[in-house]
Design an enzyme around this catalytic site. Structure first.
Site, PDB file in Angstrom:
ATOM      1  N   GLY A  88      14.446  41.617 -32.047  1.00 18.03           N
ATOM      2  CA  GLY A  88      15.651  40.950 -32.534  1.00 18.03           C
ATOM      3  C   GLY A  88      16.699  40.652 -31.465  1.00 18.03           C
ATOM      4  N   ASN A 127      17.051  37.840 -29.934  1.00 17.94           N
ATOM      5  CA  ASN A 127      17.617  36.522 -30.275  1.00 17.94           C
ATOM      6  C   ASN A 127      18.574  36.638 -31.458  1.00 17.94           C
ATOM      7  OD1 ASN A 127      16.554  34.164 -28.619  1.00 17.94           O
ATOM      8  ND2 ASN A 127      14.705  35.376 -28.973  1.00 17.94           N
ATOM      9  N   ILE A 134       2.707  32.925 -39.679  1.00 16.12           N
ATOM     10  CA  ILE A 134       2.495  31.496 -39.924  1.00 16.12           C
ATOM     11  C   ILE A 134       2.941  31.210 -41.349  1.00 16.12           C
ATOM     12  CG2 ILE A 134       0.703  29.743 -40.237  1.00 16.12           C
ATOM     13  CD1 ILE A 134      -0.773  31.064 -37.881  1.00 16.12           C
ATOM     14  N   ASN A 183      13.126  27.293 -35.481  1.00 15.44           N
ATOM     15  CA  ASN A 183      12.379  28.359 -34.805  1.00 15.44           C
ATOM     16  C   ASN A 183      12.651  28.277 -33.305  1.00 15.44           C
ATOM     17  OD1 ASN A 183      10.343  30.418 -34.459  1.00 15.44           O
ATOM     18  ND2 ASN A 183       8.954  28.821 -33.726  1.00 15.44           N
ATOM     19  N   HIS A 209      10.595  29.069 -29.715  1.00 12.04           N
ATOM     20  CA  HIS A 209       9.249  29.322 -29.202  1.00 12.04           C
ATOM     21  C   HIS A 209       9.330  29.481 -27.684  1.00 12.04           C
ATOM     22  CE1 HIS A 209       4.898  29.173 -29.039  1.00 12.04           C
ATOM     23  NE2 HIS A 209       5.021  28.382 -28.000  1.00 12.04           N
TER      24      HIS A 209
HETATM   25  C1  GAR Z   1      10.904  35.481 -28.517  1.00  9.68           C
HETATM   26  O1  GAR Z   1      10.467  35.332 -27.205  1.00  9.68           O
HETATM   27  C2  GAR Z   1      10.521  34.294 -29.367  1.00  9.68           C
HETATM   28  O2  GAR Z   1      10.543  33.087 -28.653  1.00  9.68           O
HETATM   29  C3  GAR Z   1       9.117  34.664 -29.755  1.00  9.68           C
HETATM   30  O3  GAR Z   1       9.161  36.038 -30.032  1.00  9.68           O
HETATM   31  C4  GAR Z   1      10.160  36.621 -29.213  1.00  9.68           C
HETATM   32  C5  GAR Z   1      11.077  37.462 -30.093  1.00  9.68           C
HETATM   33  O4  GAR Z   1      11.970  38.213 -29.324  1.00  9.68           O
HETATM   34  N1  GAR Z   1       8.688  33.903 -30.888  1.00  9.68           N
HETATM   35  C6  GAR Z   1       7.459  33.447 -31.018  1.00  9.68           C
HETATM   36  O5  GAR Z   1       6.589  33.645 -30.209  1.00  9.68           O
HETATM   37  C7  GAR Z   1       7.220  32.660 -32.281  1.00  9.68           C
HETATM   38  N2  GAR Z   1       5.986  31.960 -32.199  1.00  9.68           N
HETATM   39  P1  GAR Z   1      13.206  38.918 -30.019  1.00  9.68           P
HETATM   40  O6  GAR Z   1      12.643  39.689 -31.219  1.00  9.68           O
HETATM   41  O7  GAR Z   1      13.712  39.861 -28.969  1.00  9.68           O
HETATM   42  O8  GAR Z   1      14.188  37.882 -30.423  1.00  9.68           O
END
Ligand code: GAR
Length: 220
Positions: free
Chosen positions: A19, A21, A99, A114, A116
């Protein structure tokens, strides 16, 4: 004279893990960099650290364990109902590692975004940092995009770009892309909330141009 109070946008964030982000979005809302409130955080995993981040910020949380449902469609129906009850203006996927069915996506089309960890359309799916290195890419980064029924194929709202250095490892690249994500996600959500960009006919349409904004980060 009456004072006009502009309502703040209501944002529901979906997570599966750390989390970080989500934290960047919480902080940007708190600093008023985004005219929005995160009104609910939903995780499909009870042990997601992001739930603690939300609770620390006094944001209501829910856990909806996908393993408790018969199939993907049943989980997505329950998830969509839970989100709809929160009446969000925006649904934000922040490391939500599921998904989503086309039915779910259609229900929130145009207000579902989202992030990515790659420069889409390059490297959709998983292990993006290792794949960027294996492909000998000179640039890598992250993309915020509208979610459409095809995974990681929705139109880009904004991309953050960095130069891959000669000594780069998967770990260093992941850390640098993560930093970039924390910069671009709040910018993207602020722009959406402000009406500077919107979804129309499969495109991300900016008020001032039709191209995704690129933020370049100098190499480390
Ligand atoms: C992030 O790097 C995000 O871009 C990726 O998961 C991570 C979550 O980090 N998302 C994906 O790969 C979706 N396909 P966080 O939990 O520290 O925000």
């Amino acid at each position: 004279m009456t004072t006009q109070i502009t309502p703040r946008a209501r944002v529901c964030v979906l997570i599966s893990g750390n989390g970080s982000n989500l934290q960047a979005l919480i902080d940007a809302c708190a600093k008023n960099e985004i005219a929005a409130d995160i009104i609910h955080v939903i995780s499909n995993r009870a042990d997601a650290f992001g739930l603690q981040r939300a609770q620390q910020a006094k944001i209501p949380t829910s856990v909806l364990d996908h393993k408790a449902f018969a199939d993907r469609a049943a989980f997505d129906d329950a998830l969509a109902d839970l989100i709809a009850r929160c009446q969000p203006d925006w649904v934000v996927l922040a490391g939500f590692m599921r998904i989503l069915t086309p039915a779910f996506v259609q229900r929130f089309l145009g207000k579902l975004i989202n992030i990515h960890p790659a420069l889409l359309p390059k490297h959709p799916g998983l292990n993006t940092h290792a794949r960027a290195l294996a492909a000998q890419d000179t640039e890598h980064g992250a993309t915020v995009h509208f979610v459409t029924p095809t995974v990681d194929a929705g139109p880009a709202i904004i991309q953050g770009v960095l130069a891959i250095t000669p000594a780069e490892s998967v770990e260093s690249l992941e850390a640098r892309v993560h930093q970039l994500e924390h910069q671009i996600y709040p910018i993207a959500l602020a722009a959406l909330v402000a009406g500077d960009v919107h979804y129309a006919h499969g495109q991300a349409v900016w008020a001032d141009s039709n191209t995704p904004k690129i933020i370049c980060q100098p190499s480390a």
